[in-house]
Design a protein around this motif. Sequence first.
Motif, PDB file in Angstrom:
ATOM      1  N   VAL A 153       0.849  -1.194   0.000  1.00  0.00           N
ATOM      2  CA  VAL A 153       0.000   0.000   0.000  1.00  0.00           C
ATOM      3  C   VAL A 153       0.883   1.241   0.000  1.00  0.00           C
ATOM      4  CG1 VAL A 153      -1.812   1.264   1.210  1.00  0.00           C
ATOM      5  CG2 VAL A 153      -1.800  -1.252   1.243  1.00  0.00           C
ATOM      6  N   LEU A 154       0.739   2.059  -1.022  1.00  0.00           N
ATOM      7  CA  LEU A 154       1.468   3.323  -1.120  1.00  0.00           C
ATOM      8  C   LEU A 154       0.512   4.459  -0.785  1.00  0.00           C
ATOM      9  CD1 LEU A 154       3.886   5.090  -1.950  1.00  0.00           C
ATOM     10  CD2 LEU A 154       3.107   4.900  -4.316  1.00  0.00           C
ATOM     11  N   VAL A 155       0.805   5.175   0.291  1.00  0.00           N
ATOM     12  CA  VAL A 155      -0.003   6.337   0.684  1.00  0.00           C
ATOM     13  C   VAL A 155       0.817   7.580   0.362  1.00  0.00           C
ATOM     14  CG1 VAL A 155      -1.305   7.448   2.515  1.00  0.00           C
ATOM     15  CG2 VAL A 155      -0.992   4.961   2.552  1.00  0.00           C
ATOM     16  N   ASP A 156       0.370   8.335  -0.621  1.00  0.00           N
ATOM     17  CA  ASP A 156       1.138   9.474  -1.117  1.00  0.00           C
ATOM     18  C   ASP A 156       0.528  10.787  -0.644  1.00  0.00           C
ATOM     19  OD1 ASP A 156       3.303  10.463  -2.506  1.00  0.00           O
ATOM     20  OD2 ASP A 156       2.288  10.480  -4.449  1.00  0.00           O
ATOM     21  N   GLU A 157       1.323  11.855  -0.682  1.00  0.00           N
ATOM     22  CA  GLU A 157       0.867  13.193  -0.288  1.00  0.00           C
ATOM     23  C   GLU A 157       0.303  13.181   1.136  1.00  0.00           C
ATOM     24  OE1 GLU A 157       1.461  15.633  -2.270  1.00  0.00           O
ATOM     25  OE2 GLU A 157       1.714  14.707  -4.241  1.00  0.00           O
ATOM     26  N   CYS A 158       1.030  12.551   2.051  1.00  0.00           N
ATOM     27  CA  CYS A 158       0.539  12.403   3.433  1.00  0.00           C
ATOM     28  C   CYS A 158       0.325  13.736   4.138  1.00  0.00           C
ATOM     29  CB  CYS A 158       1.526  11.564   4.251  1.00  0.00           C
ATOM     30  SG  CYS A 158       1.624   9.861   3.714  1.00  0.00           S
ATOM     31  N   PRO A 201       2.638  15.330  11.459  1.00  0.00           N
ATOM     32  CA  PRO A 201       3.576  15.319  12.599  1.00  0.00           C
ATOM     33  C   PRO A 201       3.162  14.362  13.707  1.00  0.00           C
ATOM     34  CG  PRO A 201       3.152  17.568  11.883  1.00  0.00           C
ATOM     35  CD  PRO A 201       2.164  16.694  11.181  1.00  0.00           C
ATOM     36  N   ARG A 202       1.893  14.397  14.088  1.00  0.00           N
ATOM     37  CA  ARG A 202       1.418  13.509  15.155  1.00  0.00           C
ATOM     38  C   ARG A 202       1.527  12.048  14.730  1.00  0.00           C
ATOM     39  NH1 ARG A 202      -4.821  13.079  17.410  1.00  0.00           N
ATOM     40  NH2 ARG A 202      -4.447  11.385  18.911  1.00  0.00           N
ATOM     41  N   PHE A 203       1.162  11.760  13.491  1.00  0.00           N
ATOM     42  CA  PHE A 203       1.210  10.387  12.986  1.00  0.00           C
ATOM     43  C   PHE A 203       2.648   9.868  12.958  1.00  0.00           C
ATOM     44  CE2 PHE A 203       0.894   7.274   9.384  1.00  0.00           C
ATOM     45  CZ  PHE A 203       0.059   6.371  10.034  1.00  0.00           C
ATOM     46  N   MET A 204       3.589  10.706  12.540  1.00  0.00           N
ATOM     47  CA  MET A 204       5.000  10.308  12.519  1.00  0.00           C
ATOM     48  C   MET A 204       5.501  10.009  13.932  1.00  0.00           C
ATOM     49  SD  MET A 204       6.542  12.949   9.668  1.00  0.00           S
ATOM     50  CE  MET A 204       8.233  12.518  10.068  1.00  0.00           C
ATOM     51  N   ASP A 205       5.031  10.787  14.898  1.00  0.00           N
ATOM     52  CA  ASP A 205       5.427  10.557  16.285  1.00  0.00           C
ATOM     53  C   ASP A 205       4.963   9.179  16.754  1.00  0.00           C
ATOM     54  OD1 ASP A 205       6.534  11.284  18.814  1.00  0.00           O
ATOM     55  OD2 ASP A 205       4.522  11.739  19.526  1.00  0.00           O
ATOM     56  N   VAL A 206       3.740   8.812  16.380  1.00  0.00           N
ATOM     57  CA  VAL A 206       3.219   7.492  16.743  1.00  0.00           C
ATOM     58  C   VAL A 206       4.029   6.392  16.056  1.00  0.00           C
ATOM     59  CG1 VAL A 206       1.225   5.946  16.603  1.00  0.00           C
ATOM     60  CG2 VAL A 206       0.887   8.363  17.165  1.00  0.00           C
TER      61      VAL A 206
END
Length: 255
Positions: A153-158, A201-206
Amino acid sequence: MSFKQNPDQKHHQKKNLGRGIDQGFKLKRVFPMTQAQQDTQDAFLVGHNLFLYGCAGTGKTYYSLALAYKEILKQGSPYKRILIFRSAVQGREIGFLPGKQSEKLLAYEPAYQQITNDLFSRGDAWEILKAKGLVEFGCTSFLRGLTFTDAIVLVDECENLNYEECRTLITRSGENCLMLWSGDILQSDLFRHRNDYTGMPRFMDVLSRMPSYQLIEFVPDDIVRSGVVKEFILSEIACSQETPINIVDHVIIAA
């Protein structure tokens, strides 16, 4: 966007690619051009889910797709297809797009079509792979109840996803699901007047606390799209570090 190829393998793979793809359908051999791309390849090959973030023009999407196509076309791969998702957010309000959902999504496909056609060196590669069910494209608006299995699964433009969208996507992950995320926070189209905020930012922290995930930063030295793009990004960074200039005071009004 161009990537260097092994001089001894200038053309393409000679073996049958499998998955119903015939001998005339060959994937270009792509090799890492930068340290970030090398780190991406190394992490991918040992099975990590990835979050690629940073500068525009560094090949985050291109290299992710190259790795994904190579993997799903391998004999015996547990992954049978590529699923590409992105937000439908745009930088300007242009009204509602006409047509059915599938017709609306066509407006967002050209970037992935261009990359795919380049990787296979033929103008019909994207359409052929879609027809065979090897690659699918969708937006983040219709995910509830889905489970991603046997897929990359490629999720782009996060940067254009809020946190709830990121959460919905990652919780769709099922058996044999590998996820590759990419984004550049500086290119977010989510504005405050929409009462919507990027969840990146929050998602990357998780994700940074999850052993199954590796976060890889792409910096200006990783830019490969063109010299002009690299020059612009470096100049932009330099300007941001100086005292801001009131551009209104420097506008020349033509008579």
